[in-house]
Design an enzyme around this catalytic site. Structure first.
Site, PDB file in Angstrom:
ATOM      1  N   TRP A 115     -11.752 -25.898 -74.260  1.00  0.00           N
ATOM      2  CA  TRP A 115     -10.809 -25.263 -75.193  1.00  0.00           C
ATOM      3  C   TRP A 115      -9.691 -24.544 -74.443  1.00  0.00           C
ATOM      4  CZ3 TRP A 115     -10.508 -27.389 -79.551  1.00  0.00           C
ATOM      5  CH2 TRP A 115     -11.645 -27.837 -80.223  1.00  0.00           C
TER       6      TRP A 115
ATOM      7  N   ASP B 179      -8.870 -16.103 -76.835  1.00  0.00           N
ATOM      8  CA  ASP B 179      -9.410 -17.013 -77.852  1.00  0.00           C
ATOM      9  C   ASP B 179     -10.876 -16.624 -78.033  1.00  0.00           C
ATOM     10  OD1 ASP B 179     -10.496 -19.058 -79.341  1.00  0.00           O
ATOM     11  OD2 ASP B 179      -9.749 -20.685 -78.074  1.00  0.00           O
TER      12      ASP B 179
ATOM     13  N   LYS C 160     -16.902 -20.565 -86.844  1.00  0.00           N
ATOM     14  CA  LYS C 160     -18.082 -20.495 -85.984  1.00  0.00           C
ATOM     15  C   LYS C 160     -18.908 -19.245 -86.270  1.00  0.00           C
ATOM     16  CE  LYS C 160     -16.107 -23.748 -82.972  1.00  0.00           C
ATOM     17  NZ  LYS C 160     -14.810 -23.987 -82.355  1.00  0.00           N
TER      18      LYS C 160
HETATM   19  C1  LIG Z   1     -13.730 -24.472 -81.977  1.00  0.00           C
HETATM   20  C2  LIG Z   1     -12.835 -23.817 -81.004  1.00  0.00           C
HETATM   21  C3  LIG Z   1     -11.441 -23.983 -81.044  1.00  0.00           C
HETATM   22  C4  LIG Z   1     -10.771 -24.900 -82.044  1.00  0.00           C
HETATM   23  O1  LIG Z   1     -10.804 -24.346 -83.290  1.00  0.00           O
HETATM   24  P1  LIG Z   1     -10.078 -25.039 -84.550  1.00  0.00           P
HETATM   25  O2  LIG Z   1     -10.132 -23.943 -85.565  1.00  0.00           O
HETATM   26  O3  LIG Z   1     -10.893 -26.235 -84.907  1.00  0.00           O
HETATM   27  O4  LIG Z   1      -8.708 -25.402 -84.144  1.00  0.00           O
HETATM   28  C5  LIG Z   1     -10.678 -23.302 -80.136  1.00  0.00           C
HETATM   29  N1  LIG Z   1     -11.242 -22.496 -79.223  1.00  0.00           N
HETATM   30  C6  LIG Z   1     -12.567 -22.317 -79.144  1.00  0.00           C
HETATM   31  C7  LIG Z   1     -13.113 -21.398 -78.111  1.00  0.00           C
HETATM   32  C8  LIG Z   1     -13.404 -22.968 -80.028  1.00  0.00           C
HETATM   33  O5  LIG Z   1     -14.727 -22.793 -79.953  1.00  0.00           O
END
Ligand SMILES: *Cc1c(COP(=O)(O)O)cnc(C)c1O
Length: 359
Positions: free
Chosen positions: A103, A170, A194
């Site tokens: 990511w 993030d 998540k």
């Molecule tokens: C799942 C995830 C993403 C992507 O998320 P989306 O909402 O599907 O764009 C980005 N960064 C991390 C750390 C993730 O686990």
């Protein structure tokens, strides 16, 4: 059918009381004679919730609403990979990125469309099986970007470093899951699906003093406009925001984030211990215990055949979502906040039992 243990990495498990309340709101919202799905985002009854959730996100992170604003945006965390440089990168500056996993690498790849990028730490040579060492930040850096929990590889940062430039995180896969110095961040974002709610809303928590420094952009892309308009410049994802609010209430009822985080430590320890006690049939994908994630536990079996057999047994025993990410293989147990301790115990028991039978 009874409820299975859902180890999916995302969209992921939600607390049962949240699902019950969300279901009620689909039928009729708060005695309004209509579903929340049918209610205007300008309705006072919705607006009260909207503002409550905006504040609740900030407060659950242990931060103050006088210093931080919460925005609700669309497009998932992946859209933030663009919006961060669009808002924060100014001419003559570069984005300083930490490459801790797939990511983070995607954030880097996307940021390069918008300007200069410096990679100040990477664990790519080790297939991201450890946290990267973060090097010096270039003098022209506009901000530092890092990923707190590497969902795919199963590493997680516990301490948040500080820098002389704004720090962007993030937090998609561990927001509300671990107690840490969130005040070291100037901007945090997370796709909700998540650890915070359903897919459809992205949480962006930004230090108010940073808003003034953001570039001028078309309204939908501008953190400043979104903050000025309290994220109702256009129609926000009303229902996902409501469900995030229910998750925050659930966290509070569980004793607050520190209590939930302490339970996460116990849950992860059950599984890591079972993996370690059952070497060499099982092995953790992240060798250094200090780097291991409490949210996504990645592990392997001694052979592909054993792995297939183990995953089939797990599924037959009501444990779903355990295959690793398609790019890395192996197994991954995602045990976010709402994942019950009993499910971690069940997986730990199966690991031990399987190893005894195959040993
Ligand atoms: C799942 C995830 C993403 C992507 O998320 P989306 O909402 O599907 O764009 C980005 N960064 C991390 C750390 C993730 O686990």
């Amino acid at each position: 059918m009874g409820r299975i243990f859902n180890f999916s990495a995302g969209p992921a498990i939600l607390p049962e009381p949240v699902l019950a309340q969300a279901s009620d709101a689909v039928r009729e919202f708060a005695g309004s004679g209509m579903s929340l799905l049918e209610m205007s985002h300008r309705d006072k009854r919705y607006d009260a919730i909207h503002e409550q959730v905006r504040a609740g996100v900030v407060e659950t992170l242990g931060l103050s609403t006088s210093e931080y604003d919460c925005l609700f945006m669309g497009g998932g965390a992946s859209t933030q990979f663009s919006l961060v440089p669009m808002n924060l990168l100014t001419p003559g500056h570069s984005g300083a990125y930490v490459d801790g996993g797939e990511w983070g690498a995607k954030a880097i790849e996307t940021a390069r469309f918008h300007g200069d990028v410096d990679v100040i730490g990477s664990s790519k040579v080790d297939n991201h099986s450890r946290l990267p060492v973060i090097g010096a930040v270039p003098s022209n850096a506009g901000y530092v970007h890092l990923t707190t929990n590497n969902t795919i590889e199963g590493t997680q940062m516990s301490n948040v470093p500080t820098f002389d430039v704004p720090l962007v995180g993030d937090l998609s896969s561990d927001i509300f899951g671990r107690v840490r110095e969130h005040a070291h961040f100037d901007l945090m974002y997370a796709g909700a699906q998540k650890n915070a709610g359903p897919a459809g809303v992205t949480l962006v928590v930004i230090r108010k003093s940073l808003l003034a420094q953001c570039n001028s952009l078309p309204p939908m892309f501008s953190y400043r406009v979104q903050a000025d308009k309290h994220s109702v410049y256009n129609t926000p994802p009303v229902f996902p925001i409501y469900v995030v609010g229910l998750v925050l209430e659930w966290i509070a009822a569980e004793g607050g984030m520190p209590a939930v985080a302490a339970r996460n430590e116990r849950k992860a320890a059950l599984i890591y211990k079972a993996i370690e006690n059952n070497a060499p049939i099982f092995s953790a994908a992240v060798p250094d215990a200090a780097d291991r994630s409490l949210m996504n536990i990645t592990f392997r079996l001694a052979s592909k055949e054993l792995e297939t057999e183990f995953l089939a047994e797990a599924k037959a025993n009501g444990m779903d979502g355990l295959p690793g990410h398609r790019n890395v293989g192996g197994c991954r147990a995602s045990i976010y906040n709402a994942f019950p301790e009993a499910g971690c115990k069940a997986l730990a028991d199966l690991i031990s039992d399987f190893a005894v039978r195959k040993g």
